[in-house]
Design an enzyme around this catalytic site. Structure first.
Site, mmCIF file in Angstrom:
data_model
loop_
_atom_site.group_PDB
_atom_site.id
_atom_site.type_symbol
_atom_site.label_atom_id
_atom_site.label_comp_id
_atom_site.label_asym_id
_atom_site.label_seq_id
_atom_site.Cartn_x
_atom_site.Cartn_y
_atom_site.Cartn_z
ATOM 1 C CG HIS A 53 6.884 -103.826 -24.173
ATOM 2 N ND1 HIS A 53 7.443 -104.848 -23.447
ATOM 3 C CD2 HIS A 53 7.782 -103.516 -25.139
ATOM 4 C CE1 HIS A 53 8.627 -105.150 -23.948
ATOM 5 N NE2 HIS A 53 8.859 -104.339 -24.965
ATOM 6 C CD GLU A 55 2.747 -105.809 -20.960
ATOM 7 O OE1 GLU A 55 3.108 -106.951 -20.636
ATOM 8 O OE2 GLU A 55 3.115 -105.248 -22.022
ATOM 9 C CB CYS A 83 9.198 -108.209 -20.492
ATOM 10 S SG CYS A 83 9.009 -106.411 -20.588
ATOM 11 C CB CYS A 86 5.782 -104.869 -18.776
ATOM 12 S SG CYS A 86 5.996 -104.198 -20.448
#
Length: 152
Positions: A53, A55, A83, A86
């Site tokens: 992801h 992040e 999410c 993260c």
């Protein structure tokens, strides 16, 4: 010191992710002096990595650059509410402030769903600011998924 948003950099990363066929999420990490330390967009499909992801990729790059597993005093800007995975990574990295654009009612882990920072097991809670350039982030996400439904 005057506040300067870095969401424009995160949106640029999100657009680049969309161009690669990735969900358009972008992130940028800024140090206490206001310098960009790392930036990334989603790469889960490209890297065949469900943890890639924006992040997480930005945190990895920033930690490598500063030579530490902690990013004390650093801020993270991301186009979509993180999410749960993260959010936990942000807490572990000791990010000082989280700025995010669009809320994520389906998979969010900050204000929606898991609410990671509200758990007593969360050892660090960043300051959270939501809705930063939310309209631009939402438009980008909606256009991407509309294109997918239309077969583009």
């Amino acid at each position: 010191m005057t506040f300067r948003s870095f969401m424009d950099v995160a949106l640029t990363e999100a657009r680049a992710a969309a161009a690669r066929g990735e969900v358009p999420v972008g992130a940028v990490i800024v140090d206490a002096a206001g310098q960009v330390v790392a930036q990334a967009g989603n790469r889960t499909r490209e890297l065949h990595d469900p943890t890639a992801h924006a992040e997480v990729l930005a945190i990895r790059a920033a930690c490598a650059k500063v030579g530490s597993e902690r990013l004390v005093g650093h801020d993270l800007y991301v186009t979509l509410e993180p999410c749960a995975m993260c959010a936990a990574a942000l807490a572990s990295a000791r990010i000082a402030r989280l700025y995010y654009g669009a809320s994520d009612p389906k998979s969010g882990g900050v204000a929606q769903g898991a609410r990671v920072f509200a758990h007593p097991q969360c050892h660090h809670v960043p300051q959270v600011y939501d809705g930063i350039d939310a309209t631009a982030a939402e438009r980008l996400l909606k256009a991407f998924f509309a294109g997918k439904r239309e077969g583009n």
